[in-house]
Design a protein around this motif. Structure first.
Motif, PDB file in Angstrom:
ATOM      1  N   ASP A 224     -45.898  17.611 -36.025  1.00  0.00           N
ATOM      2  CA  ASP A 224     -47.108  18.438 -35.180  1.00  0.00           C
ATOM      3  C   ASP A 224     -47.472  17.502 -34.089  1.00  0.00           C
ATOM      4  OD1 ASP A 224     -46.839  20.628 -36.554  1.00  0.00           O
ATOM      5  OD2 ASP A 224     -48.603  20.247 -37.795  1.00  0.00           O
ATOM      6  N   GLY A 225     -46.597  16.528 -33.649  1.00  0.00           N
ATOM      7  CA  GLY A 225     -46.946  15.647 -32.428  1.00  0.00           C
ATOM      8  C   GLY A 225     -47.432  14.431 -32.886  1.00  0.00           C
ATOM      9  N   LYS A 226     -48.019  14.123 -34.302  1.00  0.00           N
ATOM     10  CA  LYS A 226     -48.769  13.184 -34.585  1.00  0.00           C
ATOM     11  C   LYS A 226     -47.990  11.987 -35.646  1.00  0.00           C
ATOM     12  CE  LYS A 226     -53.087  15.811 -34.646  1.00  0.00           C
ATOM     13  NZ  LYS A 226     -54.216  16.413 -35.461  1.00  0.00           N
ATOM     14  N   ASP A 227     -48.338  10.864 -35.152  1.00  0.00           N
ATOM     15  CA  ASP A 227     -47.585   9.818 -36.145  1.00  0.00           C
ATOM     16  C   ASP A 227     -47.879   9.984 -37.361  1.00  0.00           C
ATOM     17  OD1 ASP A 227     -45.983   8.643 -34.004  1.00  0.00           O
ATOM     18  OD2 ASP A 227     -47.595   7.368 -33.286  1.00  0.00           O
ATOM     19  N   VAL A 228     -46.870  10.043 -38.189  1.00  0.00           N
ATOM     20  CA  VAL A 228     -47.060   9.926 -39.580  1.00  0.00           C
ATOM     21  C   VAL A 228     -46.613   8.451 -40.171  1.00  0.00           C
ATOM     22  CG1 VAL A 228     -46.071  10.709 -41.984  1.00  0.00           C
ATOM     23  CG2 VAL A 228     -46.761  12.401 -40.335  1.00  0.00           C
ATOM     24  N   LEU A 229     -45.351   8.218 -39.689  1.00  0.00           N
ATOM     25  CA  LEU A 229     -44.993   6.774 -39.552  1.00  0.00           C
ATOM     26  C   LEU A 229     -44.594   6.373 -38.143  1.00  0.00           C
ATOM     27  CD1 LEU A 229     -42.329   7.132 -42.628  1.00  0.00           C
ATOM     28  CD2 LEU A 229     -44.496   5.842 -42.532  1.00  0.00           C
ATOM     29  N   PRO A 230     -45.273   5.403 -37.520  1.00  0.00           N
ATOM     30  CA  PRO A 230     -45.550   5.007 -36.220  1.00  0.00           C
ATOM     31  C   PRO A 230     -44.136   4.292 -36.021  1.00  0.00           C
ATOM     32  CG  PRO A 230     -46.984   3.884 -37.098  1.00  0.00           C
ATOM     33  CD  PRO A 230     -46.728   4.829 -38.229  1.00  0.00           C
ATOM     34  N   LEU A 231     -43.812   4.002 -34.657  1.00  0.00           N
ATOM     35  CA  LEU A 231     -42.606   3.186 -34.176  1.00  0.00           C
ATOM     36  C   LEU A 231     -42.884   1.777 -34.888  1.00  0.00           C
ATOM     37  CD1 LEU A 231     -40.180   3.283 -32.649  1.00  0.00           C
ATOM     38  CD2 LEU A 231     -41.620   2.048 -30.819  1.00  0.00           C
ATOM     39  N   GLU A 232     -41.801   1.380 -35.469  1.00  0.00           N
ATOM     40  CA  GLU A 232     -41.772   0.222 -36.415  1.00  0.00           C
ATOM     41  C   GLU A 232     -40.340  -0.308 -36.812  1.00  0.00           C
ATOM     42  OE1 GLU A 232     -43.743  -1.658 -40.281  1.00  0.00           O
ATOM     43  OE2 GLU A 232     -44.954  -0.143 -39.197  1.00  0.00           O
ATOM     44  N   SER A 233     -39.841  -1.465 -36.991  1.00  0.00           N
ATOM     45  CA  SER A 233     -38.464  -2.188 -37.262  1.00  0.00           C
ATOM     46  C   SER A 233     -38.742  -2.286 -38.535  1.00  0.00           C
ATOM     47  CB  SER A 233     -38.292  -2.994 -36.155  1.00  0.00           C
ATOM     48  OG  SER A 233     -37.087  -3.662 -36.564  1.00  0.00           O
ATOM     49  N   ARG A 234     -37.304  -1.877 -39.191  1.00  0.00           N
ATOM     50  CA  ARG A 234     -37.077  -2.350 -40.589  1.00  0.00           C
ATOM     51  C   ARG A 234     -35.561  -2.642 -40.542  1.00  0.00           C
ATOM     52  NH1 ARG A 234     -41.905  -2.557 -41.620  1.00  0.00           N
ATOM     53  NH2 ARG A 234     -42.955  -1.706 -43.387  1.00  0.00           N
ATOM     54  N   ASP A 235     -35.273  -3.325 -41.648  1.00  0.00           N
ATOM     55  CA  ASP A 235     -33.700  -3.682 -41.820  1.00  0.00           C
ATOM     56  C   ASP A 235     -33.083  -2.502 -42.630  1.00  0.00           C
ATOM     57  OD1 ASP A 235     -34.090  -3.924 -44.603  1.00  0.00           O
ATOM     58  OD2 ASP A 235     -34.251  -6.205 -44.213  1.00  0.00           O
ATOM     59  N   ASN A 236     -31.906  -2.423 -42.817  1.00  0.00           N
ATOM     60  CA  ASN A 236     -31.252  -1.253 -43.441  1.00  0.00           C
ATOM     61  C   ASN A 236     -31.325  -1.161 -44.983  1.00  0.00           C
ATOM     62  OD1 ASN A 236     -29.566  -3.548 -43.884  1.00  0.00           O
ATOM     63  ND2 ASN A 236     -27.964  -2.731 -44.445  1.00  0.00           N
ATOM     64  N   ASN A 237     -32.267  -2.003 -45.434  1.00  0.00           N
ATOM     65  CA  ASN A 237     -32.680  -2.158 -46.886  1.00  0.00           C
ATOM     66  C   ASN A 237     -34.300  -1.413 -47.067  1.00  0.00           C
ATOM     67  OD1 ASN A 237     -30.241  -2.498 -48.168  1.00  0.00           O
ATOM     68  ND2 ASN A 237     -30.500  -4.626 -47.470  1.00  0.00           N
ATOM     69  N   GLY A 238     -34.906  -1.607 -46.049  1.00  0.00           N
ATOM     70  CA  GLY A 238     -36.383  -1.487 -45.994  1.00  0.00           C
ATOM     71  C   GLY A 238     -36.935   0.029 -45.962  1.00  0.00           C
ATOM     72  N   PHE A 239     -37.896   0.078 -46.503  1.00  0.00           N
ATOM     73  CA  PHE A 239     -38.346   1.470 -46.675  1.00  0.00           C
ATOM     74  C   PHE A 239     -39.958   1.295 -46.168  1.00  0.00           C
ATOM     75  CE2 PHE A 239     -35.222   1.453 -49.952  1.00  0.00           C
ATOM     76  CZ  PHE A 239     -34.773   2.770 -49.996  1.00  0.00           C
ATOM     77  N   ARG A 240     -40.492   2.568 -45.956  1.00  0.00           N
ATOM     78  CA  ARG A 240     -41.917   2.693 -45.669  1.00  0.00           C
ATOM     79  C   ARG A 240     -42.315   4.002 -45.965  1.00  0.00           C
ATOM     80  NH1 ARG A 240     -43.131   3.113 -39.565  1.00  0.00           N
ATOM     81  NH2 ARG A 240     -41.165   3.762 -38.805  1.00  0.00           N
ATOM     82  N   GLN A 241     -43.487   4.216 -45.990  1.00  0.00           N
ATOM     83  CA  GLN A 241     -44.099   5.478 -46.425  1.00  0.00           C
ATOM     84  C   GLN A 241     -45.623   5.706 -46.021  1.00  0.00           C
ATOM     85  OE1 GLN A 241     -43.834   6.097 -50.791  1.00  0.00           O
ATOM     86  NE2 GLN A 241     -44.849   3.994 -51.281  1.00  0.00           N
ATOM     87  N   ALA A 242     -45.768   6.842 -45.980  1.00  0.00           N
ATOM     88  CA  ALA A 242     -47.142   7.474 -45.712  1.00  0.00           C
ATOM     89  C   ALA A 242     -47.577   8.524 -46.084  1.00  0.00           C
ATOM     90  CB  ALA A 242     -47.415   7.302 -44.081  1.00  0.00           C
TER      91      ALA A 242
END
Length: 616
Positions: free
Chosen positions: A326-344
């Motif tokens: 709905d136009g709001k950041d859940v996971l904002p712009l960020e860099s990860r390698d191909n093994n990285g995970f992030r969650q929110a």
């Protein structure tokens, strides 16, 4: 354990008086203020404030008045389902966690849907666990089979990590109920997705073809109660937390994509760039791409949330990415390698929500990857990507050290005095492994036993992979002890000196006996000290410290924690019954003192000899 399936019980649904939420909830504790959440016909279960066990006595559970703990006081030899504790609700897919305490030689079990038993058993000290040991998935039974073959499909835990009777143990079970088609025919078996006992994964993705022995019903069912066995010995239970997965998962729809190529930055205005390709798809995937690098793509679609509540999004994307709802950041712009995970986590109303996912990659060494997983109120984590799009990729083969004989290994060791404390790196750590699967870590700088654990020995991957960082990790159920010096001198209620200040401490290394078990040597308070730990009955460590010419008023701190309580003569429970300290010399007069909100177990070092046991 087996009990005959002799009668039928009627069950009612959860009442709002038991849990004041609807059935679509995340983790929810069952209040143990009374027994209203359960049925117990024989009256052997009751609500108490605390429980304790004298490990020298068989099947003896002592309780204190209060609330918060379930206790079954049961005389062995009286069997029957009327002694069971049965939930007043039925479930399908479910996660359940609880702490439990067993008496010596006690035996119980948790039945999911009333039919599939995970064993609770006093297996302390057993070298090899079987299906009927602590954490085992109990066997099925068929009387029509030949003798010796009637029992089948029992599953032993991978490791025996059972604690001593009288200590609180923790179990977490993730269970998937059997599936049925519209006509009621079973189309898939019940599955124990994970069972974690005392912090160690002991089962994973174990399917059971039907109800285990002693089940409520002969055949699989879609819904059934939780049953806790109470007719094979006394036990206590607390901190019951459930996650009832009775709702449909969220879904994606109207999913469209646009791809772009070139050395574009992650902040590029894509409205000004040429769209290389656009289209529709049913699931997220990076495989819409024509090139494996220097790309950007954007997905837009609808996320359909079936139930209002908290939704957890977990994203895997190579390079730069963001997730908006709905136009709001859940996971904002960020860099990860191909093994990285992030969650929110974000809160969503029931209904349809706009979803946007962006990915940009300009690093040629990374492989493309895209995965998005969601868990929410009433449903387990589900994948919104194609199977081939999300990947673990690039994992490191672990470097594991076993202890088939007494094994000594030097490394750095990361240590926490409590689970919530800040991590400390011990740079002069020695880990000692034994073929009994009991191991410990010793700090050469302080003469301190940092931790003990049961299970496999060490994971040396951090130490030896690539350039390494010098550290290793225990591979088992760890009990944290402390990193303070054992010996000291105190004045009244003065704080214990945590380091070697004023002791004249000097390490002198260690010597090995004929079995390669070490004795650690150092000088403290002007006296040579030897420190040796030995395994007793595959169950616990006995520590013997000898001080030549001890100074006057020398004492030892055997334990420190938020609580220390005397359970019986010479037996002390530490940190809310996390482990025991046992002192067999009746002439020693221990003192429990309170300093700065914590408690310490202090004993005099008489004639330079000190011996005690660490039971865990």
């Amino acid at each position: 354990m087996f009990k005959p399936n002799s009668f039928f019980l009627q069950f009612i649904a959860w009442g709002l008086g038991v849990i004041a939420v609807q059935s679509a909830f995340a983790q929810e504790a069952i209040p143990l203020n009374d027994l209203s959440a359960f049925t117990n016909k024989a009256g052997n279960w009751k609500i108490v404030g605390d429980a304790s066990v004298d490990i020298s006595k068989v099947n003896v559970l002592n309780t204190k008045p209060g609330k918060g703990v379930l206790a079954s006081i049961h005389e062995k030899g009286k069997y029957g389902q009327e002694y069971e504790l049965i939930s007043n609700f039925k479930h399908g897919d479910l996660d359940i966690e609880m702490d439990f305490m067993l008496t010596k030689e006690s035996n119980s079990g948790i039945y999911l849907q009333g039919n599939y038993e995970v064993q609770l058993f006093d297996s302390w000290g057993k070298k090899t666990a079987k299906y009927n040991d602590n954490g085992g998935i109990y066997e099925r039974w068929n009387d029509s089979k030949p003798e010796g073959e009637k029992g089948y499909e029992g599953y032993a835990p991978r490791f025996n990590v059972a604690k001593a009777p009288g200590l609180w143990q923790n179990i977490k079970i993730s269970y998937q109920a059997p599936r049925f088609d519209a006509a009621g025919k079973k189309i898939s078996n019940a599955v124990f997705l994970k069972i974690i006992l005392n912090g160690v994964l002991i089962h994973e993705n174990v399917a059971v073809s039907g109800p285990t022995r002693g089940s409520l019903t002969a055949e699989d069912v879609a819904m059934g109660p939780i049953r806790i066995q109470g007719d094979h010995g006394s036990l206590a239970i607390k901190n019951i937390v459930i996650n009832n997965f009775d709702k449909k998962p969220g879904t994606l729809s109207d999913l469209t994509y646009k791809t772009y190529y070139g050395n574009l930055s992650d902040k590029e205005d894509l409205s000004k760039q040429k769209v290389a390709e656009s289209g529709k798809t049913d699931a997220l995937t990076w495989e819409i791409l024509k090139e494996a690098n220097n790309y950007s793509f954007v997905y837009n679609g609808k996320y359909n949330a079936p139930t209002a509540g908290d939704y957890n999004f977990r994203l895997q994307a190579a390079g730069n990415s963001y997730l908006k709802i709905d136009g709001k950041d859940v996971l904002p712009l960020e860099s990860r390698d191909n093994n990285g995970f992030r969650q929110a986590k974000t809160t969503l109303a029931a209904g349809t929500h706009n979803i946007e996912l962006f990915n940009n990659k300009t690093e040629g060494w990374m492989k493309p990857v895209l995965g998005l997983w969601v868990s929410g109120p009433g449903f387990r984590e589900t994948s919104l990507n194609t199977l081939s799009s999300g990947a673990t990729g690039g994992g490191v083969d672990p470097i594991l050290v076993t202890a088939n004989t007494n094994t000594v290994m030097r490394s750095f060791m990361d240590f926490k005095k409590t689970p919530a404390a800040k991590n400390i790196r011990i740079v002069h750590a020695v880990s000692v492994g034994s073929p009994s699967n009991l191991h410990y870590t010793y700090d050469l700088e302080k003469g301190a036993v940092l931790q003990v654990w049961r299970g496999e020995f060490l994971d040396a991957t951090p130490m030896w992979h690539d350039r390494g960082d010098g550290s290793s990790r225990p591979r088992g159920s760890v009990t944290l002890l402390g990193n303070d010096m054992l010996l000291g001198k105190i004045n009244g209620q003065s704080a214990w000196v945590a380091d070697t200040t004023g002791s004249g401490y000097r390490p002198k290394g260690y010597s090995l006996d004929d079995t390669d078990a070490p004795t650690f040597n150092y000088i403290a308070f002007g006296s040579p000290v030897s420190d040796h730990l030995s395994v007793v009955n595959n169950q616990y460590f006995e520590r013997e410290v000898k001080v030549a010419n001890p100074v006057k008023d020398l004492v030892a701190k055997l334990a420190e924690g938020t609580s220390i309580e005397k359970v019986s003569e010479g037996l002390y429970a530490v940190n809310n019954k996390s482990y025991f300290i046992q002192i067999t010399d009746k002439t020693v007069k221990p003192e429990i003192r309170t300093v700065n909100g914590n408690q310490e177990l202090i004993v005099p070092v008489k004639n330079g000899d000190l011996k005690y046991a660490i039971l865990f």
